[in-house]
Design a protein around this motif. Sequence first.
Motif, short mmCIF file in Angstrom:
data_model
loop_
_atom_site.label_atom_id
_atom_site.label_comp_id
_atom_site.label_asym_id
_atom_site.label_seq_id
_atom_site.Cartn_x
_atom_site.Cartn_y
_atom_site.Cartn_z
N GLY A 35 9.76 1.19 11.81
CA GLY A 35 10.86 1.34 11.72
C GLY A 35 11.61 1.75 9.98
O GLY A 35 12.40 2.35 10.41
N VAL A 36 10.60 0.96 9.12
CA VAL A 36 10.65 1.22 8.37
C VAL A 36 10.92 2.93 7.39
O VAL A 36 9.86 2.98 8.01
CB VAL A 36 11.18 0.10 6.91
CG1 VAL A 36 10.61 0.71 5.43
CG2 VAL A 36 11.75 -1.34 7.83
N LYS A 49 4.89 2.48 11.34
CA LYS A 49 4.86 2.75 12.71
C LYS A 49 3.75 1.14 12.96
O LYS A 49 3.53 0.74 12.80
CB LYS A 49 3.82 3.29 13.35
CG LYS A 49 4.70 4.67 13.44
CD LYS A 49 3.76 6.02 14.25
CE LYS A 49 4.19 7.56 14.38
NZ LYS A 49 3.85 8.26 15.12
N LYS A 50 5.13 -0.06 14.11
CA LYS A 50 4.18 -0.78 14.06
C LYS A 50 2.60 -0.56 14.62
O LYS A 50 2.72 0.06 15.37
CB LYS A 50 4.83 -1.46 15.25
CG LYS A 50 4.24 -2.79 15.87
CD LYS A 50 5.70 -3.70 16.58
CE LYS A 50 4.82 -5.45 17.08
NZ LYS A 50 5.55 -5.56 17.96
N MET A 56 -4.85 3.89 11.46
CA MET A 56 -5.35 3.80 12.53
C MET A 56 -4.35 3.16 13.73
O MET A 56 -3.36 2.40 12.38
CB MET A 56 -6.14 3.14 13.17
CG MET A 56 -6.16 2.06 12.22
SD MET A 56 -8.28 0.96 13.09
CE MET A 56 -7.81 0.75 14.10
N SER A 57 -4.01 3.49 14.21
CA SER A 57 -3.05 1.90 15.26
C SER A 57 -3.68 0.84 15.73
O SER A 57 -5.26 1.63 16.55
CB SER A 57 -1.83 1.97 15.95
OG SER A 57 -1.78 1.57 16.54
N ILE A 58 -4.02 0.18 15.60
CA ILE A 58 -4.07 -1.15 16.52
C ILE A 58 -4.16 -1.77 17.26
O ILE A 58 -2.90 -1.98 17.22
CB ILE A 58 -4.46 -2.75 15.53
CG1 ILE A 58 -5.40 -1.64 14.04
CG2 ILE A 58 -4.70 -3.89 16.27
CD1 ILE A 58 -5.59 -3.37 12.84
N MET A 106 -1.77 -3.77 7.73
CA MET A 106 -1.34 -3.52 9.07
C MET A 106 -0.04 -3.65 9.55
O MET A 106 0.41 -5.16 9.04
CB MET A 106 -1.84 -4.17 10.10
CG MET A 106 -1.99 -4.32 11.13
SD MET A 106 -2.61 -4.88 12.75
CE MET A 106 -1.87 -6.56 12.56
N VAL A 107 0.62 -2.85 9.02
CA VAL A 107 2.12 -3.50 9.61
C VAL A 107 2.81 -3.25 11.34
O VAL A 107 1.85 -3.94 12.16
CB VAL A 107 3.22 -1.75 9.57
CG1 VAL A 107 4.47 -1.76 10.06
CG2 VAL A 107 2.59 -1.31 9.21
N THR A 108 3.38 -4.55 10.66
CA THR A 108 4.37 -5.73 11.95
C THR A 108 5.66 -5.07 12.25
O THR A 108 6.17 -4.25 11.16
CB THR A 108 4.02 -6.98 12.32
OG1 THR A 108 4.80 -7.61 11.73
CG2 THR A 108 2.60 -6.90 11.56
N GLY A 109 6.36 -5.91 13.53
CA GLY A 109 7.59 -5.69 13.50
C GLY A 109 7.93 -6.94 12.47
O GLY A 109 9.28 -6.81 12.22
#
Length: 254
Positions: A140-141, A194-195, A1-3, A237-240
């Motif tokens: 982005g990685v 994805k962020k 999911m995307s938060i 959770m992936v962030t920037g």
Amino acid sequence: MSITKESELTGMQQAGKAVAHTLKQMMDHARPGMSTKALDDYGAAILAGLGARPAPRLTYGFPGCACISVNNEFCHGIPSHKRILKEGDLVNIDVSAELNGFWADNGASFLLGNDIHQHQQLVAASKAILKQAISHIKGGVKIADIGHLMETEAKKSGFRVIKNLGGHGIGRSLHEQPEALLNYRDRFDQRRFKKNSVVAIETFISTSSTYATELSDGWTLVGNKGGYMAQHEHTIMVTGGKPVILTEMNGIFN
């Protein structure tokens, strides 16, 4: 999911804490002479007390609350009254659950008592590789680059990776996109993290096998060339920048 909103982050944090707390308590509770079924029942009571429901049973009809694998069993081991834990066993517990519509997943391999079978180096390598992989993940990685890092670090430690197991997206169900977050570089995989997305990142570090094969029970996986495997897993959770580890409470990096 995307938060996308604060309530979703809160929901994922609560689910992450539930599975992390349960995993830590099960690891602390495990001892020689105990059956894996008794250990599973202990974890099931903790999850139920938190209002959470075991994900493997909900999603796949798995005959247990958590997957508990011992020694040459790599993962998806079925808790059993007949499987009695012994001193020096290499034990893997994987706890995933749903809480208020949010899903989280975490796992750990550990030694029971003294390292009489020399598994500590394998366990340590798996932990270190997961920690390093998570530290490199941000929006982005390339997913394949993290797989390359995992396999490279495994080889440096004298180990291999299992190529047909991987991490996965998670959040509103147990397995979501992106699937197949592998422990090696798939040169055809052009996907990127994805962020604000939520993923379960896990290691599959082995002594001799490179593929996992299913036993006749329909669940338990072992190595195609035998040996042992260590797995460690966090939901993040992936962030920037630095990821948010939603299952940090399990303490596997302590």
